[in-house]
Motif scaffolding. Structure first.
Motif, mmCIF file in Angstrom:
data_model
loop_
_atom_site.group_PDB
_atom_site.id
_atom_site.type_symbol
_atom_site.label_atom_id
_atom_site.label_comp_id
_atom_site.label_asym_id
_atom_site.label_seq_id
_atom_site.Cartn_x
_atom_site.Cartn_y
_atom_site.Cartn_z
ATOM 1 N N PRO A 52 -93.262 -13.298 35.274
ATOM 2 C CA PRO A 52 -93.296 -14.607 36.106
ATOM 3 C C PRO A 52 -91.637 -15.001 36.259
ATOM 4 N N MET A 53 -91.436 -15.430 37.515
ATOM 5 C CA MET A 53 -89.926 -15.584 37.944
ATOM 6 C C MET A 53 -89.739 -16.859 37.660
ATOM 7 N N PRO A 54 -88.827 -17.388 37.169
ATOM 8 C CA PRO A 54 -88.140 -18.540 37.059
ATOM 9 C C PRO A 54 -87.777 -19.178 38.563
ATOM 10 N N ALA A 55 -87.196 -20.306 38.606
ATOM 11 C CA ALA A 55 -86.854 -21.005 39.879
ATOM 12 C C ALA A 55 -85.631 -20.120 40.099
ATOM 13 N N PRO A 56 -85.575 -19.685 41.602
ATOM 14 C CA PRO A 56 -84.430 -18.998 41.997
ATOM 15 C C PRO A 56 -83.041 -19.702 41.657
ATOM 16 N N PRO A 57 -82.170 -18.911 41.576
ATOM 17 C CA PRO A 57 -80.863 -19.342 41.401
ATOM 18 C C PRO A 57 -80.170 -20.168 42.710
ATOM 19 N N ALA A 58 -79.692 -21.276 42.372
ATOM 20 C CA ALA A 58 -78.976 -22.215 43.576
ATOM 21 C C ALA A 58 -78.172 -21.271 44.280
ATOM 22 N N ALA A 59 -78.223 -21.519 45.576
ATOM 23 C CA ALA A 59 -77.275 -20.967 46.464
ATOM 24 C C ALA A 59 -75.779 -20.998 46.051
ATOM 25 N N ALA A 60 -75.482 -22.033 45.631
ATOM 26 C CA ALA A 60 -74.059 -22.315 45.120
ATOM 27 C C ALA A 60 -73.737 -21.540 43.954
ATOM 28 N N LEU A 61 -74.570 -21.081 43.292
ATOM 29 C CA LEU A 61 -74.196 -20.013 41.980
ATOM 30 C C LEU A 61 -74.334 -18.853 42.110
ATOM 31 N N LEU A 62 -74.909 -18.407 43.599
ATOM 32 C CA LEU A 62 -74.930 -16.748 43.814
ATOM 33 C C LEU A 62 -73.449 -16.028 43.659
ATOM 34 N N PRO A 63 -72.368 -16.790 44.255
ATOM 35 C CA PRO A 63 -71.181 -16.067 44.447
ATOM 36 C C PRO A 63 -70.862 -15.790 42.488
ATOM 37 N N THR A 64 -70.867 -16.744 41.992
ATOM 38 C CA THR A 64 -70.591 -16.592 40.489
ATOM 39 C C THR A 64 -71.739 -15.645 39.659
ATOM 40 N N LEU A 65 -72.973 -15.730 40.042
ATOM 41 C CA LEU A 65 -74.041 -14.683 39.397
ATOM 42 C C LEU A 65 -73.633 -13.468 39.916
ATOM 43 N N SER A 66 -73.221 -13.268 41.192
ATOM 44 C CA SER A 66 -73.120 -12.009 41.721
ATOM 45 C C SER A 66 -71.618 -11.192 41.029
ATOM 46 N N LEU A 67 -70.752 -12.226 40.847
ATOM 47 C CA LEU A 67 -69.426 -11.655 40.151
ATOM 48 C C LEU A 67 -69.736 -11.262 38.648
ATOM 49 N N ILE A 68 -70.497 -11.859 38.103
ATOM 50 C CA ILE A 68 -70.884 -11.787 36.818
ATOM 51 C C ILE A 68 -71.601 -10.234 36.656
ATOM 52 N N VAL A 69 -72.562 -10.182 37.445
ATOM 53 C CA VAL A 69 -73.608 -8.941 37.375
ATOM 54 C C VAL A 69 -72.549 -7.566 37.619
ATOM 55 N N ILE A 70 -71.903 -7.662 38.676
ATOM 56 C CA ILE A 70 -70.834 -6.528 39.070
ATOM 57 C C ILE A 70 -69.869 -6.241 38.059
ATOM 58 N N GLY A 71 -69.235 -7.540 37.480
ATOM 59 C CA GLY A 71 -68.148 -7.335 36.488
ATOM 60 C C GLY A 71 -68.841 -6.637 35.216
ATOM 61 N N LEU A 72 -69.971 -7.206 34.797
ATOM 62 C CA LEU A 72 -70.563 -6.709 33.502
ATOM 63 C C LEU A 72 -71.120 -5.289 33.638
ATOM 64 N N GLY A 73 -71.366 -4.817 34.945
ATOM 65 C CA GLY A 73 -71.916 -3.335 35.120
ATOM 66 C C GLY A 73 -70.639 -2.562 34.995
ATOM 67 N N VAL A 74 -69.626 -2.956 35.526
ATOM 68 C CA VAL A 74 -68.289 -2.211 35.611
ATOM 69 C C VAL A 74 -67.778 -2.157 34.240
ATOM 70 N N VAL A 75 -67.870 -3.352 33.638
ATOM 71 C CA VAL A 75 -67.516 -3.233 32.116
ATOM 72 C C VAL A 75 -68.132 -2.190 30.979
ATOM 73 N N LEU A 76 -69.533 -2.357 31.351
ATOM 74 C CA LEU A 76 -70.168 -1.533 30.706
ATOM 75 C C LEU A 76 -70.106 0.020 30.624
ATOM 76 N N ALA A 77 -70.074 0.101 32.159
ATOM 77 C CA ALA A 77 -69.891 1.477 32.526
ATOM 78 C C ALA A 77 -68.341 1.955 32.143
ATOM 79 N N GLY A 78 -67.208 1.177 32.204
ATOM 80 C CA GLY A 78 -65.786 1.769 31.893
ATOM 81 C C GLY A 78 -66.021 1.775 30.312
ATOM 82 N N ASN A 79 -66.795 0.896 29.591
ATOM 83 C CA ASN A 79 -66.732 0.869 28.038
ATOM 84 C C ASN A 79 -67.285 2.284 27.588
#
Length: 325
Positions: free
Chosen positions: A205-232
């Motif tokens: 069950p999906m929660p309410a979709p992220p607000a449009a204003a949060l999408l840049p921040t959300l995308s940055l966290i996702v990409i940053g976390l992926g890079v950090v985990l792979a680099g780590n």
């Protein structure tokens, strides 16, 4: 670089990896708070990590070949990933992690059936000790049977079983496909985690979709976390190449310390006496497992194995390979 620093940095690299894994639950909760479910966060961060590994190590792609074991490894990594991430988001982090750390019990069983390794009395005793720790932590007169309390703790338990299966399968892969580069096995693990999480997301069950204003921040966290985990991951692999695997499994217990501190500081979670007692049994089982198998390795010449540690954690026999988010 002085001799003392040169000797110390592999240990520091492993401790750095353990610290990252002990903190990763917090940004995952941040993503959940922004409207990205646990499985969706697992899928997106794993995909980002897989892409990063493939781009950083693109010259090794030629060693990636089809085999059913890679499918099995990807599925096990996906179960590991979803179990830990979903459990850490929705449950008490320390209890979920301790259930995840029942790896010695499951690894001994899976290695017996898949790798045809003899299940010794010592293996059985250490498995029982870790399971006794879980029973101690979970038992209460009010709840009756010592079973995980809620879906989050069941997710942590299933994630630990998936991690143990990944540990065994990566050994099987290194024996069956010795020409495959370790970083390509890492890509398989992250890629499998992303695919499995994506499929599970369709049934959640999906929660309410992220607000449009949060999408840049959300995308940055996702990409940053992926890079950090792979680099780590890559940093830790370099450290593990210079530290005996059983010693490394003990160093990796530093994750429990970081998780306990971070869950206290960021979530106000304080383990009770039963959690401490049960956790102590699980940690002792992990330490004794590492020591016993180190002694066994000293008595018999080690078989040549390709080094492949995609992720961390103590396990009873082999190098670990957890794809974390």
């Amino acid at each position: 670089m002085t001799g003392s620093v040169r000797n110390a940095w592999p240990t520091l690299a492993i401790m750095l990896g353990a610290s990252v894994w002990g903190l990763v639950w917090y940004p995952m909760r941040m993503l959940a708070g922004m409207g990205l479910s646990g499985t969706a966060a697992s899928a997106t961060t794993s995909a980002a990590a897989c892409v990063f590994v493939l781009l950083a190590k693109r010259r090794s792609i030629s060693t990636l070949s089809w085999h059913w074991l890679l499918v099995a490894l990807g599925v096990a990594a996906g179960v590991t990933n979803i179990g830990f991430v979903w459990g850490a988001i929705h449950g008490q982090v320390m209890r979920v992690l301790l259930l995840f750390y029942l790896t010695p019990a499951w690894t001994a069983i899976f290695a017996h059936f898949i790798l045809k390794e003899r299940l010794t009395r010592t293996d059985a005793a250490l498995s029982l000790l870790s399971l006794a720790g879980a029973v101690t932590m979970l038992w209460s007169p009010e709840l009756g049977m010592p079973l995980p309390d809620g879906l989050a703790e069941w997710a942590g338990l299933m994630g630990g079983m998936g991690f143990a299966m990944s540990n065994v399968l990566v050994v099987k892969v290194t024996r069956t496909l010795p020409a495959m580069k370790p970083e390509m096995r890492t890509a398989v693990i992250f890629g499998g985690a992303a695919l499995i999480a994506s499929v599970v997301t369709l049934f959640e069950p999906m929660p309410a979709p992220p607000a449009a204003a949060l999408l840049p921040t959300l995308s940055l966290i996702v990409i940053g976390l992926g890079v950090v985990l792979a680099g780590n991951n890559m940093i830790v692999q370099v450290g593990l190449a210079r530290v005996p695997a059983n010693r490394a499994s003990i160093i990796m217990l530093f994750e429990l310390v970081v998780t306990a501190l971070s869950s206290w500081l960021f979530a106000g979670e304080v383990p009770g006496p039963r959690e401490w007692a049960g956790g102590a049994c699980i940690v002792v089982a992990c330490v004794l497992s590492a020591w016993v198998h180190r002694q066994g390795g000293q008595r018999s010449p080690p078989a040549p194995e390709a080094l492949d540690i995609a992720e961390h954690a103590p396990e009873s026999k082999k190098k670990s390979t957890r794809a974390m988010v």
